[in-house]
Structures are given as C-alpha cells and as structure tokens.
Design a protein around this motif. Structure first.
Motif, PDB file in Angstrom:
ATOM      1  N   TRP A 222      30.348  35.176  47.856  1.00 51.21           N
ATOM      2  CA  TRP A 222      29.633  35.225  46.880  1.00 51.21           C
ATOM      3  C   TRP A 222      30.138  36.495  45.798  1.00 51.21           C
ATOM      4  CZ3 TRP A 222      27.061  32.792  43.120  1.00 51.21           C
ATOM      5  CH2 TRP A 222      26.202  33.595  42.450  1.00 51.21           C
ATOM      6  N   PRO A 223      30.298  37.469  46.422  1.00 53.52           N
ATOM      7  CA  PRO A 223      31.057  38.720  45.381  1.00 53.52           C
ATOM      8  C   PRO A 223      32.482  38.236  45.024  1.00 53.52           C
ATOM      9  CG  PRO A 223      30.223  39.555  47.536  1.00 53.52           C
ATOM     10  CD  PRO A 223      29.997  38.050  47.442  1.00 53.52           C
ATOM     11  N   LEU A 224      33.106  37.334  45.727  1.00 57.21           N
ATOM     12  CA  LEU A 224      34.411  37.064  45.195  1.00 57.21           C
ATOM     13  C   LEU A 224      34.324  36.274  44.095  1.00 57.21           C
ATOM     14  CD1 LEU A 224      37.272  37.226  45.828  1.00 57.21           C
ATOM     15  CD2 LEU A 224      36.987  34.898  47.285  1.00 57.21           C
ATOM     16  N   ILE A 225      33.316  35.433  44.000  1.00 60.16           N
ATOM     17  CA  ILE A 225      33.035  34.435  42.893  1.00 60.16           C
ATOM     18  C   ILE A 225      32.454  35.134  41.844  1.00 60.16           C
ATOM     19  CG2 ILE A 225      31.726  32.545  42.346  1.00 60.16           C
ATOM     20  CD1 ILE A 225      31.801  31.521  45.068  1.00 60.16           C
ATOM     21  N   VAL A 226      31.544  36.203  41.700  1.00 55.47           N
ATOM     22  CA  VAL A 226      30.834  36.793  40.696  1.00 55.47           C
ATOM     23  C   VAL A 226      31.546  38.018  40.315  1.00 55.47           C
ATOM     24  CG1 VAL A 226      28.795  38.116  40.143  1.00 55.47           C
ATOM     25  CG2 VAL A 226      28.565  36.145  41.667  1.00 55.47           C
ATOM     26  N   LEU A 227      32.442  38.624  41.026  1.00 50.32           N
ATOM     27  CA  LEU A 227      33.195  39.950  40.309  1.00 50.32           C
ATOM     28  C   LEU A 227      34.598  39.289  40.100  1.00 50.32           C
ATOM     29  CD1 LEU A 227      31.705  42.336  43.102  1.00 50.32           C
ATOM     30  CD2 LEU A 227      31.000  41.909  40.820  1.00 50.32           C
ATOM     31  N   SER A 228      34.847  40.196  38.976  1.00 49.50           N
ATOM     32  CA  SER A 228      36.369  39.977  38.426  1.00 49.50           C
ATOM     33  C   SER A 228      37.070  41.537  38.136  1.00 49.50           C
ATOM     34  CB  SER A 228      36.272  39.071  37.027  1.00 49.50           C
ATOM     35  OG  SER A 228      35.562  39.947  36.160  1.00 49.50           O
ATOM     36  N   ASP A 229      36.310  42.346  37.932  1.00 48.26           N
ATOM     37  CA  ASP A 229      36.653  43.632  37.713  1.00 48.26           C
ATOM     38  C   ASP A 229      36.704  44.427  38.965  1.00 48.26           C
ATOM     39  OD1 ASP A 229      37.352  46.317  36.677  1.00 48.26           O
ATOM     40  OD2 ASP A 229      35.310  46.591  35.585  1.00 48.26           O
ATOM     41  N   PRO A 230      38.184  44.952  39.420  1.00 49.79           N
ATOM     42  CA  PRO A 230      38.073  45.614  40.780  1.00 49.79           C
ATOM     43  C   PRO A 230      37.319  46.548  40.977  1.00 49.79           C
ATOM     44  CG  PRO A 230      40.556  44.960  39.555  1.00 49.79           C
ATOM     45  CD  PRO A 230      39.244  44.630  38.601  1.00 49.79           C
ATOM     46  N   GLU A 231      36.970  47.320  39.700  1.00 53.69           N
ATOM     47  CA  GLU A 231      36.139  48.463  40.016  1.00 53.69           C
ATOM     48  C   GLU A 231      34.807  48.160  40.607  1.00 53.69           C
ATOM     49  OE1 GLU A 231      35.742  50.662  36.541  1.00 53.69           O
ATOM     50  OE2 GLU A 231      37.842  51.378  36.448  1.00 53.69           O
ATOM     51  N   ASN A 232      34.108  47.083  40.574  1.00 50.25           N
ATOM     52  CA  ASN A 232      33.016  46.621  40.962  1.00 50.25           C
ATOM     53  C   ASN A 232      33.069  45.838  42.453  1.00 50.25           C
ATOM     54  OD1 ASN A 232      31.670  47.479  38.462  1.00 50.25           O
ATOM     55  ND2 ASN A 232      32.116  45.430  37.410  1.00 50.25           N
ATOM     56  N   TYR A 233      34.110  45.851  42.692  1.00 52.51           N
ATOM     57  CA  TYR A 233      34.270  45.228  44.113  1.00 52.51           C
ATOM     58  C   TYR A 233      33.581  45.720  45.217  1.00 52.51           C
ATOM     59  CZ  TYR A 233      38.201  42.116  42.562  1.00 52.51           C
ATOM     60  OH  TYR A 233      39.130  41.154  42.103  1.00 52.51           O
ATOM     61  N   THR A 234      32.821  44.787  45.947  1.00 55.47           N
ATOM     62  CA  THR A 234      32.329  45.491  47.471  1.00 55.47           C
ATOM     63  C   THR A 234      33.295  45.422  48.379  1.00 55.47           C
ATOM     64  OG1 THR A 234      32.040  43.067  47.872  1.00 55.47           O
ATOM     65  CG2 THR A 234      30.130  44.199  46.816  1.00 55.47           C
ATOM     66  N   LEU A 235      33.092  46.132  49.480  1.00 56.11           N
ATOM     67  CA  LEU A 235      33.992  46.667  50.529  1.00 56.11           C
ATOM     68  C   LEU A 235      34.835  45.439  51.149  1.00 56.11           C
ATOM     69  CD1 LEU A 235      35.400  48.941  52.056  1.00 56.11           C
ATOM     70  CD2 LEU A 235      33.357  48.834  53.695  1.00 56.11           C
ATOM     71  N   THR A 236      33.956  44.147  51.454  1.00 52.74           N
ATOM     72  CA  THR A 236      34.501  42.917  52.042  1.00 52.74           C
ATOM     73  C   THR A 236      35.447  42.550  51.019  1.00 52.74           C
ATOM     74  OG1 THR A 236      32.657  41.829  51.169  1.00 52.74           O
ATOM     75  CG2 THR A 236      32.672  42.647  53.366  1.00 52.74           C
ATOM     76  N   VAL A 237      35.477  42.466  49.716  1.00 52.92           N
ATOM     77  CA  VAL A 237      36.290  41.863  48.757  1.00 52.92           C
ATOM     78  C   VAL A 237      37.601  42.837  48.602  1.00 52.92           C
ATOM     79  CG1 VAL A 237      36.727  41.096  46.387  1.00 52.92           C
ATOM     80  CG2 VAL A 237      34.471  40.466  47.758  1.00 52.92           C
TER      81      VAL A 237
END
Length: 288
Positions: free
Chosen positions: A224-239
């Motif tokens: 889900w974070p991989l789909i929603v997030l596109s800005d690397p600054e907002n990435y969670t640790l798993t992504v």
C-alpha cells in the motif's frame, strides 16, 4: 464415599506420559528452530565483514570478524532514520485509530442495543472474507479523491480501523458479566461511564493485542505505501529499503542490516506490551 482418591502419580484423562511430553518438547524445539533461525541468520549476516565469504560451501554461522559497519553504511546509503520516522508517524495514526475506533465499535456491538446491530455485525464479518488486494483499487481512488495521495495520512487512513480488531474488542467486552452492566445501569451510569469505568479496565489485555497487531501491520506494510507514495521523502522504511536491494544486489550484508533495523521496533513494542498481550490471549482480557 463415591469419590475415589487420585493416585499421586497422576492418571486421569489429562495426564501426560513421558513419551508424549518428550514429543511435545521436540515439536516445540523444531518450531523454535524454524521461526528463530532465519532471524539469527540475518543478524549474523548483518554483522559479517566484507572479507568473509557468505556464499561458501560451508558458511559460518558466527561472524569471524563482527562489525557494525554494515549498519553505518545503510544509514549512509539511504535516509534510514527519516524513513523510520515516517513509518512511526503512520504506525501512530493506525494505532490511535484502532485503539479508539475498534474500542468504541466493539463496545457498541457487545453492550448496546440498537436496530440493525446484527446486520452491522454480519457486514463486519463479511469484510474479513475479502482479501486486501480486492479493495486496493477502490481505496486508492478514494484516497486520491480526498487529496491524500502521496501523504503519510493517505498511507495510514485505510488501516486506521481494522474489522478484525473490532471483532476482537467485541469478544472482550462480551466476556464482561452482564450483571456488572446491569448494576451500573441501576446506579444511573451512562453508556460512556460504563465504558470508561467497567469496560476499559477489563479489556486492557485485548487492547494491547490489537495495539501490537496494528503496529506490526502498519510497520511491515509494503504494497500500500508503494502504491500511494511517489515522493522519496515520504517513503516508509519498508519501501525505502528496496533501494538497498536494487543498488547492492551483490552485498546481502547491507540488506540484512536494513532488515534488522526495521525489525528492532517490533521487538521493542512487543517486549513493552507482552505482559498485557498474553493476558489478553490467555484470559480473554478479563481478570479473575
């Protein structure tokens, strides 16, 4: 007169013989080896230096020259602490949503009487049948429509209340004797007072269970974070850790170190709440 004294050496239906007890210990040891060995191997790999060959025919389990340099190199390669902070923000929102939402919904389904309660309970149960992948497209469309795409709130919102957690809290509240609520009603207590003074003190164990489940689910989520997030600054640790896999495919030591960094918070949360966790699991969240 009709009661026979039981032999000190046991017997009876629940007696366990030496052979059966030994078999249980063997099975427990086997399960422990299957579950803990991969973790220990990752820990060992993360501590191995570059001069150690981890692809040898007889790999060494213990590092010959232990080093923490792999962890430092992970921090130099990716902003791991920034990603970890993003994951903590998401986990905090998910935990708060489940702790409040699942508690209120579970109490309403267990102790309050209102029209459509059984239908609502059936809908909760029906949602458990659907895998998350079935609704992920509609979730993304909804999050994008709310303007929360590429935000940490957009990552956390779909998991802010889990149907399984609602049912767990309902089960915990159902275990509270009805006489306690009836006595409180006679004394003039409102629904909020019954929840705060009778319900919550008796479901702390189950509340810890859903807190741990919510944290692990939010912290470990990748798709889900991989789909929603596109800005690397907002990435969670798993992504964010996928950069280690893409950049250093020939150096699994860094991947193992990143895996251990992401695993440590789960250990800390479980260690802090494990006393309440086992109380909720073993005693049904009700004190004797």
């Amino acid at each position: 007169m009709g009661t026979h004294a039981r032999s000190p050496r046991g017997g009876g239906l629940n007696a366990t013989g030496p052979g059966e007890k030994a078999l249980r210990y063997v099975l427990l040891a086997l399960m422990l080896a299957l579950t803990v060995s991969p973790f220990l191997w990752q820990l060992s790999t993360s501590l191995k230096s570059l001069d150690e060959d981890i692809y040898s025919g007889t790999p060494s389990f213990l590092p010959e020259h232990p080093t923490l340099g792999n962890y430092a190199q992970v921090a130099e390669t990716i902003p791991v602490w920034s990603y970890a902070l993003n994951s903590l923000v998401v986990a905090a929102v998910v935990i708060a949503g489940n702790a409040v939402g699942a508690t209120l919904a579970g109490y309403a389904l267990a102790k309050l009487r209102f029209r459509g309660a059984k239908l609502l309970l059936g809908l909760f149960l029906a949602t458990l049948v659907l895998p998350g992948e079935v609704t992920i497209v509609s979730q993304y469309v909804t999050i994008r429509g709310l303007g929360l795409a590429d935000t940490l709130l957009g990552v956390a919102l779909p998991g802010a209340i889990g149907m399984l957690n609602v049912l767990l809290m309902r089960t915990a509240f159902m275990a509270i004797p009805a006489e306690m609520d009836e006595a409180a009603v006679i004394d003039g207590a409102t629904a909020w007072q019954r929840l705060l003074r009778i319900g919550l003190p008796n479901v702390r164990g189950m509340l810890s269970v859903i807190t741990i489940f919510a944290f692990i689910g939010a912290w470990d989520d990748f798709l889900w974070p991989l789909i929603v997030l596109s800005d690397p600054e907002n990435y969670t640790l798993t992504v964010g850790l996928q950069y280690l896999n893409g950049t250093f495919t020939a150096n699994p030591r860094l991947i193992a170190a990143g895996t251990m960094i992401s695993f440590v918070p789960i250990v800390i949360v479980f260690a802090a709440l494990q006393r309440f966790f086992f109380r909720g699991v073993e005693e049904g969240a009700i004190k004797g």
